[in-house]
Design a protein around this motif. Structure first.
Motif, PDB file in Angstrom:
ATOM      1  N   GLY A 190       0.838  -1.290  -0.058  1.00  0.00           N
ATOM      2  CA  GLY A 190       0.158   0.164  -0.049  1.00  0.00           C
ATOM      3  C   GLY A 190       0.718   1.334  -0.001  1.00  0.00           C
ATOM      4  N   ASN A 191       2.062   1.239  -0.130  1.00  0.00           N
ATOM      5  CA  ASN A 191       3.090   2.380  -0.233  1.00  0.00           C
ATOM      6  C   ASN A 191       2.882   3.150  -1.319  1.00  0.00           C
ATOM      7  N   ILE A 192       2.547   2.278  -2.381  1.00  0.00           N
ATOM      8  CA  ILE A 192       2.520   2.865  -3.954  1.00  0.00           C
ATOM      9  C   ILE A 192       1.048   2.448  -4.408  1.00  0.00           C
ATOM     10  N   GLY A 193       0.279   3.518  -5.300  1.00  0.00           N
ATOM     11  CA  GLY A 193      -1.018   3.306  -5.625  1.00  0.00           C
ATOM     12  C   GLY A 193      -0.892   2.104  -6.661  1.00  0.00           C
ATOM     13  N   ALA A 194      -2.060   1.650  -6.859  1.00  0.00           N
ATOM     14  CA  ALA A 194      -2.132   0.404  -7.720  1.00  0.00           C
ATOM     15  C   ALA A 194      -2.319   0.729  -9.436  1.00  0.00           C
TER      16      ALA A 194
END
Length: 205
Positions: A190-194
């Protein structure tokens, strides 16, 4: 002004780069890194990753290039890669900074270092492309080790990160699987958007 006086004046002036804070934390997440630390880190990476550079890359030139690549931030400030507003007008600010800073040196040295800075900005030579790959890789590693703080804070998504990492795909292909592993892991955390971009480089290329 004599040559040594000019050189010493420049040396004192570039000490100011230590006060330019970036958005990326140190790996231990204790504080933000500054641009001088970032430049030193790239120089060390150039030496350590030289064996992965492509044919025709001169590591000595790359080392000099990365040591001066962000010097203009003394006047222009750091523009976070994922901040569109901060990057508006960046080129003009940096050109003005280059005009002032490199003029502090004796004419021959100023011209040599400015040419290296411009070569880095142009990304048209093997040396510049390798330097740009290092410039992309270093914050990726720091973000990964610091828990992705700047990615989360700035709501950075997968497509943005992969676009930013394209210089690695082109100039350091041996490290591309590692880049994808880091990005995938931080997406899962969840550190980087998908979201992704259609032009995402293929895995393993």
């Amino acid at each position: 002004m004599d040559r040594i006086t000019q050189q010493l004046a420049f040396i004192v002036e570039i000490d100011r780069l230590k006060g330019v804070l970036r958005r990326t934390s140190l790996c231990d997440c204790s504080r933000l890194e500054n641009s001088a630390e970032h430049s030193w880190h790239l120089a060390a990476m150039a030496v350590l990753l030289a064996e992965h550079a492509g044919t025709g890359v001169d590591i000595g030139r790359v080392t000099r290039m990365v040591l001066v690549h962000d010097i203009v931030e003394i006047d222009a400030g750091d523009s976070y890669a994922y901040d569109v507003a901060a990057n508006s007008g960046r080129e003009a600010r940096e050109q003005a900074a280059a005009d002032r800073l490199f003029a502090l040196l004796p004419e021959d040295q100023g011209a040599e270092l400015r040419a290296l800075w411009e070569e880095f900005e142009g990304r048209a030579t093997p040396d510049a492309r390798f330097a740009a790959a290092l410039d992309s890789l270093q914050p990726l590693l720091n973000n990964d080790r610091s828990g992705g703080e700047s990615w989360r804070t700035n709501r950075v998504n997968r497509g943005q990160v992969l676009t930013r990492m394209e210089p690695i795909h082109d100039a350091l292909p041996a490290l591309w699987p590692t880049v994808l592993e880091i990005v995938d892991r931080n997406c899962a955390l969840g550190n980087i958007g998908a979201s992704v971009v259609a032009s995402e480089p293929e895995r393993g290329r």
